[in-house]
Design a protein around this motif. Sequence first.
Motif, PDB file in Angstrom:
ATOM      1  N   LYS A  44      -6.599  -6.846  -1.505  1.00  0.00           N
ATOM      2  CA  LYS A  44      -5.344  -6.153  -1.804  1.00  0.00           C
ATOM      3  C   LYS A  44      -4.183  -7.071  -1.432  1.00  0.00           C
ATOM      4  O   LYS A  44      -4.111  -7.578  -0.314  1.00  0.00           O
ATOM      5  CB  LYS A  44      -5.240  -4.834  -1.028  1.00  0.00           C
ATOM      6  N   ALA A  45      -3.295  -7.272  -2.387  1.00  0.00           N
ATOM      7  CA  ALA A  45      -2.161  -8.173  -2.204  1.00  0.00           C
ATOM      8  C   ALA A  45      -1.283  -7.730  -1.041  1.00  0.00           C
ATOM      9  O   ALA A  45      -1.057  -6.536  -0.829  1.00  0.00           O
ATOM     10  CB  ALA A  45      -1.333  -8.244  -3.487  1.00  0.00           C
ATOM     11  N   GLN A  46      -0.790  -8.705  -0.311  1.00  0.00           N
ATOM     12  CA  GLN A  46       0.125  -8.453   0.801  1.00  0.00           C
ATOM     13  C   GLN A  46       1.557  -8.721   0.343  1.00  0.00           C
ATOM     14  O   GLN A  46       1.799  -9.532  -0.535  1.00  0.00           O
ATOM     15  CB  GLN A  46      -0.203  -9.369   1.981  1.00  0.00           C
ATOM     16  N   SER A  47       2.480  -8.026   0.970  1.00  0.00           N
ATOM     17  CA  SER A  47       3.901  -8.287   0.746  1.00  0.00           C
ATOM     18  C   SER A  47       4.604  -8.176   2.088  1.00  0.00           C
ATOM     19  O   SER A  47       4.022  -7.739   3.074  1.00  0.00           O
ATOM     20  CB  SER A  47       4.486  -7.299  -0.278  1.00  0.00           C
ATOM     21  N   VAL A  48       5.851  -8.580   2.106  1.00  0.00           N
ATOM     22  CA  VAL A  48       6.623  -8.546   3.348  1.00  0.00           C
ATOM     23  C   VAL A  48       7.825  -7.635   3.150  1.00  0.00           C
ATOM     24  O   VAL A  48       8.580  -7.799   2.194  1.00  0.00           O
ATOM     25  CB  VAL A  48       7.073  -9.969   3.757  1.00  0.00           C
ATOM     26  N   GLU A  49       7.966  -6.680   4.040  1.00  0.00           N
ATOM     27  CA  GLU A  49       9.117  -5.794   4.008  1.00  0.00           C
ATOM     28  C   GLU A  49      10.111  -6.256   5.068  1.00  0.00           C
ATOM     29  O   GLU A  49       9.749  -6.454   6.214  1.00  0.00           O
ATOM     30  CB  GLU A  49       8.705  -4.351   4.280  1.00  0.00           C
ATOM     31  N   PHE A  50      11.326  -6.467   4.668  1.00  0.00           N
ATOM     32  CA  PHE A  50      12.385  -6.801   5.612  1.00  0.00           C
ATOM     33  C   PHE A  50      13.710  -6.220   5.139  1.00  0.00           C
ATOM     34  O   PHE A  50      14.349  -5.447   5.838  1.00  0.00           O
ATOM     35  CB  PHE A  50      12.514  -8.316   5.808  1.00  0.00           C
ATOM     36  N   GLU A  51      14.106  -6.591   3.917  1.00  0.00           N
ATOM     37  CA  GLU A  51      15.398  -6.148   3.407  1.00  0.00           C
ATOM     38  C   GLU A  51      15.497  -4.627   3.367  1.00  0.00           C
ATOM     39  O   GLU A  51      16.537  -4.060   3.703  1.00  0.00           O
ATOM     40  CB  GLU A  51      15.653  -6.740   2.014  1.00  0.00           C
ATOM     41  N   VAL A  88       4.359  -7.347   7.461  1.00  0.00           N
ATOM     42  CA  VAL A  88       3.415  -7.644   6.394  1.00  0.00           C
ATOM     43  C   VAL A  88       2.673  -6.348   6.066  1.00  0.00           C
ATOM     44  O   VAL A  88       2.133  -5.699   6.955  1.00  0.00           O
ATOM     45  CB  VAL A  88       2.418  -8.743   6.801  1.00  0.00           C
ATOM     46  N   VAL A  89       2.697  -5.969   4.788  1.00  0.00           N
ATOM     47  CA  VAL A  89       2.048  -4.730   4.359  1.00  0.00           C
ATOM     48  C   VAL A  89       1.194  -5.010   3.125  1.00  0.00           C
ATOM     49  O   VAL A  89       1.355  -6.028   2.465  1.00  0.00           O
ATOM     50  CB  VAL A  89       3.088  -3.624   4.029  1.00  0.00           C
ATOM     51  N   SER A  90       0.279  -4.104   2.834  1.00  0.00           N
ATOM     52  CA  SER A  90      -0.500  -4.203   1.600  1.00  0.00           C
ATOM     53  C   SER A  90      -0.621  -2.812   0.998  1.00  0.00           C
ATOM     54  O   SER A  90      -0.456  -1.809   1.686  1.00  0.00           O
ATOM     55  CB  SER A  90      -1.878  -4.815   1.855  1.00  0.00           C
ATOM     56  N   ASP A  91      -0.880  -2.781  -0.295  1.00  0.00           N
ATOM     57  CA  ASP A  91      -1.014  -1.518  -1.014  1.00  0.00           C
ATOM     58  C   ASP A  91      -2.489  -1.310  -1.344  1.00  0.00           C
ATOM     59  O   ASP A  91      -2.994  -1.885  -2.309  1.00  0.00           O
ATOM     60  CB  ASP A  91      -0.170  -1.543  -2.287  1.00  0.00           C
ATOM     61  N   THR A  95      -5.062  -1.100  -8.222  1.00  0.00           N
ATOM     62  CA  THR A  95      -6.085  -2.033  -8.688  1.00  0.00           C
ATOM     63  C   THR A  95      -5.610  -2.635  -9.999  1.00  0.00           C
ATOM     64  O   THR A  95      -5.164  -1.924 -10.884  1.00  0.00           O
ATOM     65  CB  THR A  95      -7.428  -1.297  -8.912  1.00  0.00           C
ATOM     66  N   VAL A  96      -5.693  -3.962 -10.102  1.00  0.00           N
ATOM     67  CA  VAL A  96      -5.305  -4.654 -11.330  1.00  0.00           C
ATOM     68  C   VAL A  96      -6.555  -5.136 -12.064  1.00  0.00           C
ATOM     69  O   VAL A  96      -6.626  -5.087 -13.277  1.00  0.00           O
ATOM     70  CB  VAL A  96      -4.362  -5.844 -11.020  1.00  0.00           C
ATOM     71  N   ASN A  97      -7.544  -5.584 -11.313  1.00  0.00           N
ATOM     72  CA  ASN A  97      -8.762  -6.144 -11.900  1.00  0.00           C
ATOM     73  C   ASN A  97      -9.938  -5.186 -11.741  1.00  0.00           C
ATOM     74  O   ASN A  97      -9.924  -4.289 -10.893  1.00  0.00           O
ATOM     75  CB  ASN A  97      -9.105  -7.485 -11.231  1.00  0.00           C
ATOM     76  N   ASN A  98     -10.989  -5.417 -12.524  1.00  0.00           N
ATOM     77  CA  ASN A  98     -12.189  -4.576 -12.458  1.00  0.00           C
ATOM     78  C   ASN A  98     -12.905  -4.667 -11.120  1.00  0.00           C
ATOM     79  O   ASN A  98     -13.667  -3.777 -10.771  1.00  0.00           O
ATOM     80  CB  ASN A  98     -13.168  -4.946 -13.582  1.00  0.00           C
ATOM     81  N   ASN A 101      -9.552  -5.811  -7.036  1.00  0.00           N
ATOM     82  CA  ASN A 101      -8.469  -6.687  -6.590  1.00  0.00           C
ATOM     83  C   ASN A 101      -7.172  -6.242  -7.273  1.00  0.00           C
ATOM     84  O   ASN A 101      -7.181  -5.815  -8.417  1.00  0.00           O
ATOM     85  CB  ASN A 101      -8.832  -8.118  -6.989  1.00  0.00           C
ATOM     86  N   ASN A 102      -6.045  -6.338  -6.570  1.00  0.00           N
ATOM     87  CA  ASN A 102      -4.770  -5.928  -7.185  1.00  0.00           C
ATOM     88  C   ASN A 102      -3.740  -7.057  -7.265  1.00  0.00           C
ATOM     89  O   ASN A 102      -2.549  -6.809  -7.321  1.00  0.00           O
ATOM     90  CB  ASN A 102      -4.179  -4.708  -6.468  1.00  0.00           C
ATOM     91  N   VAL A 103      -4.197  -8.306  -7.288  1.00  0.00           N
ATOM     92  CA  VAL A 103      -3.288  -9.451  -7.383  1.00  0.00           C
ATOM     93  C   VAL A 103      -2.945  -9.723  -8.842  1.00  0.00           C
ATOM     94  O   VAL A 103      -3.826  -9.961  -9.664  1.00  0.00           O
ATOM     95  CB  VAL A 103      -3.903 -10.718  -6.743  1.00  0.00           C
ATOM     96  N   ASP A 104      -1.664  -9.669  -9.162  1.00  0.00           N
ATOM     97  CA  ASP A 104      -1.165 -10.029 -10.486  1.00  0.00           C
ATOM     98  C   ASP A 104      -0.552 -11.428 -10.353  1.00  0.00           C
ATOM     99  O   ASP A 104       0.532 -11.595  -9.791  1.00  0.00           O
ATOM    100  CB  ASP A 104      -0.111  -9.014 -10.931  1.00  0.00           C
ATOM    101  N   ILE A 105      -1.276 -12.427 -10.837  1.00  0.00           N
ATOM    102  CA  ILE A 105      -0.877 -13.830 -10.652  1.00  0.00           C
ATOM    103  C   ILE A 105       0.539 -14.090 -11.165  1.00  0.00           C
ATOM    104  O   ILE A 105       1.333 -14.743 -10.484  1.00  0.00           O
ATOM    105  CB  ILE A 105      -1.868 -14.789 -11.355  1.00  0.00           C
ATOM    106  N   ALA A 106       0.874 -13.604 -12.346  1.00  0.00           N
ATOM    107  CA  ALA A 106       2.204 -13.873 -12.922  1.00  0.00           C
ATOM    108  C   ALA A 106       3.297 -13.334 -12.015  1.00  0.00           C
ATOM    109  O   ALA A 106       4.299 -14.012 -11.749  1.00  0.00           O
ATOM    110  CB  ALA A 106       2.315 -13.255 -14.317  1.00  0.00           C
ATOM    111  N   SER A 107       3.122 -12.137 -11.516  1.00  0.00           N
ATOM    112  CA  SER A 107       4.138 -11.549 -10.641  1.00  0.00           C
ATOM    113  C   SER A 107       4.204 -12.285  -9.301  1.00  0.00           C
ATOM    114  O   SER A 107       5.278 -12.456  -8.733  1.00  0.00           O
ATOM    115  CB  SER A 107       3.859 -10.063 -10.480  1.00  0.00           C
TER     116      SER A 107
END
Length: 140
Positions: A44-51, A88-91, A95-98, A101-107
Amino acid sequence: MLGGHMMTSDNLALGLLQNALTASSLRQAAYSNNIANADTPGYKAQSVEFESLFQNAMTTAPAAQLGQKSMPISLNNSTALLNIKPEVVSDPNTTVNNNGNNVDIASQMAGMAENQLRYNALSQDMSIRFTRIENVLTGV
């Protein structure tokens, strides 16, 4: 108080910039990690929350209760704002892939490029502030 000295607007600005640079640096690491794990089943993709945390602190400050949408940064509310740290958080629910996995490379690549620009702007701002302080101290 910052480092044992009375809080000044320069100290506040530098502290906030430092936290923003930390968030941007963590975000770059998260993007890299996400891209590296794009084919890892169940990752599961990670992101960072701050703003968003910073904005929340601004809109829930006492002045916001008086009808203002946000409270100007002042030396009075600086301690609370300086204590906001990136998270650091994840959702786990998307799910993006079968393979789960939820990583969208373009994004991720677009986010990485945007984050690099943000980091460069923050670094330049900090550099300019340090140059001004140095000029004051050296009398230039």
